[in-house]
Scaffold this active site. Sequence first.
Site, short mmCIF file in Angstrom:
data_model
loop_
_atom_site.label_atom_id
_atom_site.label_comp_id
_atom_site.label_asym_id
_atom_site.label_seq_id
_atom_site.Cartn_x
_atom_site.Cartn_y
_atom_site.Cartn_z
CG PHE A 116 2.22 -11.32 52.87
CD1 PHE A 116 2.20 -10.89 54.35
CD2 PHE A 116 0.56 -11.44 52.46
CE1 PHE A 116 1.19 -11.22 54.87
CE2 PHE A 116 -0.23 -11.42 53.12
CZ PHE A 116 0.18 -11.61 54.79
CG ASP A 187 1.66 -6.79 47.79
OD1 ASP A 187 1.58 -5.43 48.96
OD2 ASP A 187 1.68 -7.58 48.09
CE1 TYR A 212 -5.79 -6.18 55.25
CE2 TYR A 212 -7.30 -5.85 53.37
CZ TYR A 212 -5.96 -6.57 54.05
OH TYR A 212 -5.04 -7.50 54.11
CE LYS A 213 -1.42 -5.19 55.88
NZ LYS A 213 -2.21 -5.84 55.18
NE ARG A 359 2.77 -7.07 62.03
CZ ARG A 359 2.24 -7.04 60.41
NH1 ARG A 359 2.71 -7.28 59.49
NH2 ARG A 359 0.33 -7.42 61.16
#
Length: 400
Positions: A116, A187, A212-213, A359
């Site tokens: 990322f 990560d 938050y995912k 996605r």
Amino acid sequence: MGGIDRALPWKDCFVLPEGVIYLDGNSLGPLPVAAVRRVAQAVEAEWGGRLIRGWNDAGWMAQPAKLGDRIGRLIGAPAGSVVLGDTLSIKVYQALAAALSMRPERRVVLSDTGNFPTDLYMAEGLIRQTGQEHELRLAEPEAVEAAIDDRVAAVLLTEVDYRTGRKHDMRGITEAAHRSGAVMIWDLAHSAGAVEVDLAASNAEFAAGCTYKYLNAGPGAPAFIYVRPDLAEQAEPVLQGWLGHAEPFAFETGYRPGPGIERMRVGTPPVLQMAALEAALDIWDMVDMASLRRRSIELSELFIAEVESACPHLRLVSPREPSERGSQVSFAFDQGYAAMQALIARGVIGDFRAPDIMRFGITPLYLDEGDVCRAAAIIAEVMASRAYEAPEFQVRAKVT
């Protein structure tokens, strides 16, 4: 410990708008029903009623470590090795800085081309600030292990690729890093709450992730950082925030690191977001990750089969083998952005990642076979009708 079964009793635990099939929990998890009440309590009774006393009376100051232990169960981390606070970018910076200080004679930070961007940006910024001759080296994802040599100080990887869902072999790469004397940083942004993780078994020195995912703590929710217990008293917190001090309220002019994982705290914790996370973790405390992972694979395989049978224009870019991908499925399409907007307009919410990837997050806590099959049918309709060619779907928003 509870589990995940086909009846999906967890669906009622989330606020899911009528007519929406939500396939974007890999980007932002939906609101837990209980979080509405818990945040209201934190706002009205704790902040409103207790004011500054909430730090002691409501336990705000202790929340980052308490919630860290609850997340630790989901990622195979022992008690006292995870703490909450700040953003994932900050936690990656902390971990990498501590790792480089452990290998001062080495000059290479190794990552991969699929990582990322914020992780790479943080590495670039840290290298620039050190004033030393460090180098950020990128390998292709499948070539990472071969690229680890005795010049590498730290290996910084995201376990699950944010675009394709490709999943690294955590234990194998960590072992390769250690054979070469490098420090390992993972990560877990697309791993925590999505796949089984066993940090203790991997022996990795550091890890970080967001809440938050898949963990459903809400937009802007705090990140977490893990430090292997045997290193907790040695890790150097380059960001020496006052809440990482051994005695924050002694107000000393010099910094003394706090004990163990506490030294990795930096700024004031976001109390209201932690209240939302607390409510979300009440659900996750009952989830067996092995069962959830099996269910994720079942639903992902069904989704892939349904989409591929009806949509020849879409090309699967996630690994075909389930064990090699996380809990998302990605397809490439040259008009992927517009196609995703057409899907969202029809109630199927996924997202888009440049240059051409659509996605779809597969989240078994609130998705079932019916959702997956209906979503695939709507995707097929959008593709067959070329609905994505409508002008309103061609305009790019800031967030894709």
